[in-house]
Write a protein that holds these residues in place. Structure first.
Motif, PDB file in Angstrom:
ATOM      1  N   TRP A 260       0.844  -1.190   0.000  1.00 31.68           N
ATOM      2  CA  TRP A 260       0.000   0.000   0.000  1.00 31.68           C
ATOM      3  C   TRP A 260       0.883   1.245   0.000  1.00 31.68           C
ATOM      4  O   TRP A 260       2.041   1.207   0.431  1.00 31.68           O
ATOM      5  N   ASP A 261       0.310   2.354  -0.445  1.00 28.96           N
ATOM      6  CA  ASP A 261       0.989   3.638  -0.348  1.00 28.96           C
ATOM      7  C   ASP A 261       0.894   4.125   1.102  1.00 28.96           C
ATOM      8  O   ASP A 261      -0.198   4.238   1.663  1.00 28.96           O
ATOM      9  N   ALA A 262       2.040   4.421   1.714  1.00 27.74           N
ATOM     10  CA  ALA A 262       2.066   4.770   3.133  1.00 27.74           C
ATOM     11  C   ALA A 262       1.315   6.071   3.417  1.00 27.74           C
ATOM     12  O   ALA A 262       0.613   6.191   4.436  1.00 27.74           O
ATOM     13  N   SER A 263       1.430   7.048   2.551  1.00 32.65           N
ATOM     14  CA  SER A 263       0.743   8.326   2.762  1.00 32.65           C
ATOM     15  C   SER A 263      -0.758   8.166   2.691  1.00 32.65           C
ATOM     16  O   SER A 263      -1.500   8.732   3.506  1.00 32.65           O
ATOM     17  N   ALA A 264      -1.228   7.399   1.713  1.00 34.83           N
ATOM     18  CA  ALA A 264      -2.668   7.180   1.587  1.00 34.83           C
ATOM     19  C   ALA A 264      -3.202   6.422   2.795  1.00 34.83           C
ATOM     20  O   ALA A 264      -4.292   6.727   3.306  1.00 34.83           O
ATOM     21  N   TRP A 265      -2.451   5.437   3.261  1.00 40.03           N
ATOM     22  CA  TRP A 265      -2.885   4.648   4.422  1.00 40.03           C
ATOM     23  C   TRP A 265      -2.999   5.535   5.662  1.00 40.03           C
ATOM     24  O   TRP A 265      -3.955   5.432   6.432  1.00 40.03           O
ATOM     25  N   ALA A 266      -2.025   6.417   5.843  1.00 39.29           N
ATOM     26  CA  ALA A 266      -2.023   7.283   7.025  1.00 39.29           C
ATOM     27  C   ALA A 266      -3.025   8.423   6.917  1.00 39.29           C
ATOM     28  O   ALA A 266      -3.422   9.014   7.927  1.00 39.29           O
ATOM     29  N   ALA A 272     -10.987   1.460   0.762  1.00 34.58           N
ATOM     30  CA  ALA A 272     -10.499   1.307  -0.614  1.00 34.58           C
ATOM     31  C   ALA A 272      -9.413   2.327  -0.932  1.00 34.58           C
ATOM     32  O   ALA A 272      -8.445   2.026  -1.641  1.00 34.58           O
ATOM     33  N   GLU A 273      -9.561   3.535  -0.396  1.00 32.39           N
ATOM     34  CA  GLU A 273      -8.563   4.580  -0.636  1.00 32.39           C
ATOM     35  C   GLU A 273      -7.291   4.324   0.168  1.00 32.39           C
ATOM     36  O   GLU A 273      -6.180   4.499  -0.325  1.00 32.39           O
ATOM     37  N   ARG A 274      -7.451   3.904   1.417  1.00 35.33           N
ATOM     38  CA  ARG A 274      -6.295   3.675   2.278  1.00 35.33           C
ATOM     39  C   ARG A 274      -5.486   2.461   1.836  1.00 35.33           C
ATOM     40  O   ARG A 274      -4.274   2.413   2.025  1.00 35.33           O
ATOM     41  N   MET A 275      -6.181   1.463   1.275  1.00 31.49           N
ATOM     42  CA  MET A 275      -5.519   0.188   0.989  1.00 31.49           C
ATOM     43  C   MET A 275      -5.512  -0.149  -0.497  1.00 31.49           C
ATOM     44  O   MET A 275      -5.557  -1.321  -0.876  1.00 31.49           O
ATOM     45  N   ALA A 276      -5.447   0.872  -1.339  1.00 34.37           N
ATOM     46  CA  ALA A 276      -5.317   0.633  -2.776  1.00 34.37           C
ATOM     47  C   ALA A 276      -3.959  -0.024  -3.012  1.00 34.37           C
ATOM     48  O   ALA A 276      -2.917   0.544  -2.711  1.00 34.37           O
ATOM     49  N   SER A 277      -3.963  -1.240  -3.523  1.00 34.66           N
ATOM     50  CA  SER A 277      -2.725  -2.024  -3.560  1.00 34.66           C
ATOM     51  C   SER A 277      -2.099  -2.050  -4.946  1.00 34.66           C
ATOM     52  O   SER A 277      -2.755  -1.821  -5.960  1.00 34.66           O
ATOM     53  N   PHE A 278      -0.807  -2.342  -4.950  1.00 35.35           N
ATOM     54  CA  PHE A 278      -0.015  -2.360  -6.183  1.00 35.35           C
ATOM     55  C   PHE A 278       0.010  -3.779  -6.748  1.00 35.35           C
ATOM     56  O   PHE A 278       1.065  -4.401  -6.870  1.00 35.35           O
ATOM     57  N   ASP A 279      -1.141  -4.295  -7.084  1.00 33.50           N
ATOM     58  CA  ASP A 279      -1.206  -5.670  -7.567  1.00 33.50           C
ATOM     59  C   ASP A 279      -2.459  -5.846  -8.418  1.00 33.50           C
ATOM     60  O   ASP A 279      -2.968  -4.869  -8.990  1.00 33.50           O
ATOM     61  N   LYS A 280      -2.979  -7.045  -8.457  1.00 27.68           N
ATOM     62  CA  LYS A 280      -4.123  -7.336  -9.320  1.00 27.68           C
ATOM     63  C   LYS A 280      -5.460  -7.122  -8.609  1.00 27.68           C
ATOM     64  O   LYS A 280      -6.482  -7.668  -9.058  1.00 27.68           O
ATOM     65  N   GLN A 281      -5.481  -6.343  -7.536  1.00 20.99           N
ATOM     66  CA  GLN A 281      -6.740  -6.070  -6.848  1.00 20.99           C
ATOM     67  C   GLN A 281      -7.737  -5.402  -7.779  1.00 20.99           C
ATOM     68  O   GLN A 281      -8.949  -5.615  -7.669  1.00 20.99           O
TER      69      GLN A 281
END
Length: 321
Positions: A260-266, A272-281
């Protein structure tokens, strides 16, 4: 199957998973001991993409190269390039990785000559190992199937967790949640640590747990330095001829890990916004909205394919910058 295995000069295809194809040298002598060509294998990452136990169409262009490049980079870090202790891996001894200015993987040794041009950039020459039947999953954050179980029972894979956690929360400490690697075509099964001990013995199960947790912590620190969160990941291990526990398959890629993007998570916002992942989600979400699971899955739209490819490229660029 999309992006089917190809005939490669000098190599014999022996197995295909959902994403990777495995080859032995044509002159291999199965069961023969000692050093030689029969100990080498070729692992080729395809552009295939799978979700919900189905290989989908079309594949993700360039995915095989991106996965291989990232795996090689991580193997290099874990072999000591990051200043840490060397973790033995299955790459053939002289398979040395460098990253060019364009971010592409380069191998500067004679093993390059063994990789056919048709799979250049997406293949690794590796040592044959006695693979262990356990997927070593490490979770540092609560999400996915773990979140569903936690809501129902307050546990993840049977491990009790504190009350009051939310989807996406960081766990008090990373947890080891092994799974049994089921035969091809069947579902992997989450198992308890006691079951892992039954499968591989108490001493080896403890070694798998401790090694997996140590690698996770090391990789999570590297990801954090690049503005990323490594939420969870899975490792596979085998034993070499001397019985040394050896990291194998892929490692810390978009297919085996959740970043996940650390800034978005924090920054808060929706899960969905906090845990938008860099994969096939992106693929999983689209498929869940457009397929009821019956029959063959629909073809992926071009926009979904491109967005997924962008995420794979972005992760590689951010980690290796």
């Amino acid at each position: 199957m999309t992006d089917a295995p190809v005939d490669l000069p000098g190599w014999t295809h022996v197995y295909s998973g959902k994403v990777r194809d495995l080859y032995r040298p044509e002159d291999a002598r199965p069961g023969a001991g000692g050093p030689g060509a029969d100990e080498r294998m070729l692992v080729v990452a395809s552009d295939r993409v799978s979700a919900f136990d189905h290989v989908l169409s079309p594949g993700i262009p360039g995915k095989g190269v991106l996965l291989t490049t990232l795996s090689l980079w991580w193997f290099d870090q874990l072999a000591g390039a990051d200043g840490g202790e060397r973790v033995p891996n299955h790459l053939a001894p002289s398979h040395v990785l460098t990253l060019g200015a364009d971010g592409e993987a380069n191998t500067a040794d004679d093993l390059v000559d063994l990789i056919p041009a048709a799979v250049a950039g997406r293949a690794m020459v590796v040592r044959s190992l006695d693979m262990l039947p356990i997927e070593c999953v490490v979770r540092g954050y609560l999400t996915g199937s773990g979140w569903k179980e936690y809501q129902a029972s307050g546990t993840v894979c049977g491990i009790p967790l504190p009350a009051g956690l939310a989807d996406g929360d960081r766990l008090p400490q990373p947890i080891f949640t092994p799974a049994y690697k089921a035969p091809m075509g069947e579902h992997d099964e989450n198992i308890s640590f006691a079951q892992a001990e039954e499968l591989v013995g108490a001493e080896r199960a403890a070694k798998l747990r401790d090694t997996s947790l140590a690698i996770y912590r090391r990789a999570a620190a590297t990801a954090e330095a690049h503005g990323l969160i490594l939420a969870d990941t899975k490792f596979e291990f085998g034993l070499d001829d001397d019985g040394v526990l050896t990291l194998a398959d892929e490692v810390l890629t978009s297919d085996s890990s959740r970043y996940w993007d650390a800034s978005a998570w924090a920054g808060g916002g929706t899960p969905a916004e906090r845990m938008a992942s860099f994969d096939k989600q992106i693929v999983r979400d689209w498929l869940s909205a457009h397929w009821d699971g019956a029959g063959a899955p629909p073809e992926l739209p071009a926009e979904i394919v491109e967005r997924t490819a962008d995420k794979y490229r972005e992760l590689l660029a951010r980690l290796t910058a």
